[in-house]
Enzyme design. Structure first.
Site, PDB file in Angstrom:
ATOM      1  N   LYS A  45       0.647  -1.071  -0.074  1.00 25.89           N
ATOM      2  CA  LYS A  45       0.024   0.053   0.024  1.00 25.89           C
ATOM      3  C   LYS A  45       0.791   1.193   0.033  1.00 25.89           C
ATOM      4  CE  LYS A  45      -4.216  -2.008   1.356  1.00 25.89           C
ATOM      5  NZ  LYS A  45      -5.476  -2.469   2.339  1.00 25.89           N
ATOM      6  N   ARG A  63      -3.246 -10.647   4.746  1.00 28.31           N
ATOM      7  CA  ARG A  63      -3.680 -10.525   3.473  1.00 28.31           C
ATOM      8  C   ARG A  63      -2.276 -10.111   2.679  1.00 28.31           C
ATOM      9  NH1 ARG A  63      -6.061  -6.925  -0.255  1.00 28.31           N
ATOM     10  NH2 ARG A  63      -7.447  -7.756  -1.479  1.00 28.31           N
TER      11      ARG A  63
HETATM   12  N1  HH2 Z   1      -7.375  -4.165   1.003  1.00 26.61           N
HETATM   13  C1  HH2 Z   1      -7.674  -4.169  -0.418  1.00 26.61           C
HETATM   14  C2  HH2 Z   1      -8.713  -4.886  -0.865  1.00 26.61           C
HETATM   15  N2  HH2 Z   1      -9.479  -5.476   0.002  1.00 26.61           N
HETATM   16  N3  HH2 Z   1      -9.855  -6.420   2.328  1.00 26.61           N
HETATM   17  C3  HH2 Z   1      -9.407  -6.300   3.602  1.00 26.61           C
HETATM   18  N4  HH2 Z   1     -10.212  -7.154   4.481  1.00 26.61           N
HETATM   19  N5  HH2 Z   1      -8.657  -5.890   4.009  1.00 26.61           N
HETATM   20  C4  HH2 Z   1      -7.609  -4.818   3.146  1.00 26.61           C
HETATM   21  O1  HH2 Z   1      -6.611  -4.275   3.716  1.00 26.61           O
HETATM   22  C5  HH2 Z   1      -7.853  -4.806   1.740  1.00 26.61           C
HETATM   23  C6  HH2 Z   1      -9.163  -5.664   1.447  1.00 26.61           C
HETATM   24  C7  HH2 Z   1      -6.752  -3.332  -1.532  1.00 26.61           C
HETATM   25  O2  HH2 Z   1      -5.792  -3.815  -1.948  1.00 26.61           O
HETATM   26  P1  HH2 Z   1      -5.836  -4.831  -3.283  1.00 26.61           P
HETATM   27  O3  HH2 Z   1      -6.980  -5.755  -3.524  1.00 26.61           O
HETATM   28  O4  HH2 Z   1      -4.515  -5.449  -3.866  1.00 26.61           O
HETATM   29  O5  HH2 Z   1      -6.079  -3.505  -4.346  1.00 26.61           O
HETATM   30  P2  HH2 Z   1      -7.377  -3.192  -5.270  1.00 26.61           P
HETATM   31  O6  HH2 Z   1      -8.287  -3.052  -4.188  1.00 26.61           O
HETATM   32  O7  HH2 Z   1      -6.928  -2.081  -5.884  1.00 26.61           O
HETATM   33  O8  HH2 Z   1      -7.844  -4.455  -6.045  1.00 26.61           O
END
Ligand code: HH2
Length: 278
Positions: free
Chosen positions: A218, A254
């Site tokens: 992040k 995660r």
């Molecule tokens: N962060 C993201 C998405 N989902 N779910 C939980 N429970 N906790 C988190 O910190 C979290 C999440 C964002 O990361 P990512 O899926 O890699 O990115 P994007 O939302 O751009 O697909």
């Protein structure tokens, strides 16, 4: 021996599979179903305990995706991975209809960045599905959340919110064992807010539910130690955040980088097991 073959029990590792064109870190790399399925298999081979499948980016400024498009992205991937593994599969969505389709295809955990506030039916839908739930804190929504996040006391406010949402989930019939909590690193939070939550994760752990932390890659990581916010190499900071979260009691990490996270957590746990002198 743990399910991922390591000798020391540590947090579970949730590997991220983003079936999206626009995720902040890996957008577009796994949009084709066969690429997403292969990526999920690769993460399992690296030791992922859980796969988290998402069909909508929730990065700051992202625009929402239509429900049928989100279902079309995730369901074939979940169904194919379900046939290949017994490991739990979670669906990362804020939409009840997507969660329902995902559970029908083989998901057993609903990871909801809105903590089941996304629709008036979300709580009832989760209870009916009988799946586990991840209740995450977010201030605002992805389109605007990073414009001006504000808290009087971020740790107290996030902890109180998660406590209230866990109580609402239980009142709706979701059993205690099915509830995980998540401070929502990067969701309506400045660098200082994220650091305060990682430093004081114990306040959320004390609520008595497994705590999930997702700091992987992040942007706040790139704001530490003089890196440029656009610097894509955030692995070192991601591993440091994962170790800090695990030490503070997080039970699920995660991550995009399963093998490296697993190695870092195993090393930290191995050192902690050795008796200290003096
Ligand atoms: N962060 C993201 C998405 N989902 N779910 C939980 N429970 N906790 C988190 O910190 C979290 C999440 C964002 O990361 P990512 O899926 O890699 O990115 P994007 O939302 O751009 O697909």
């Amino acid at each position: 021996m743990t399910s991922n073959g390591s000798l020391i029990m540590g947090p579970l590792i949730m590997g991220i599979v983003n079936v999206t064109p626009d995720s902040f870190s890996d957008g577009g790399r796994f949009l084709a179903p066969e690429k997403a399925i292969a990526h999920g298999q690769a993460l399992l081979a690296q030791g992922a305990d859980i796969l988290d499948i998402g069909g909508e980016s929730t990065r700051p400024g992202a625009t929402p995706v239509g429900t049928s498009e989100e279902i079309d992205r995730v369901v074939p991937v979940i169904a194919a991975l379900r046939a290949l593994t017994d490991q739990p599969i979670s669906i990362d969505t804020r939409t009840a209809m997507v969660a329902e389709a995902a559970c029908a295809a083989g998901a057993s955990l609903w990871n909801d960045i809105t903590a089941l506030t996304g629709s008036p039916h979300s709580l009832e839908a989760a209870a009916r599905l009988g799946c586990g739930v991840v209740l995450m804190h977010m201030q605002g929504n992805p389109e605007t959340m990073q414009l001006a996040p504000r808290y009087d006391d971020v740790v107290a406010e996030v902890t109180d919110f998660l406590d209230v949402r866990a109580r609402a989930a239980r009142a709706a019939g979701i059993t205690q064992q099915k509830i995980w909590l998540d401070p929502g690193i990067g969701f309506g939070k400045t660098l200082a807010h994220n650091l305060a939550l990682l430093r004081n994760l114990c306040c959320i752990v004390k609520l008595g539910y497994p705590v999930l932390v997702g700091a992987s890659r992040k942007s706040f990581i790139a704001r530490i130690a003089g890196s440029q916010p656009s610097d894509p190499d955030r692995l070192g900071g991601s591993l440091a955040a994962a170790i800090a979260a695990a030490r503070a009691g997080a039970q699920i990490i995660r991550t995009h980088d399963v093998a490296q996270t697993r190695q870092a957590l195993a090393m930290d746990a191995a050192i902690a097991q050795v008796p200290a002198h003096g």
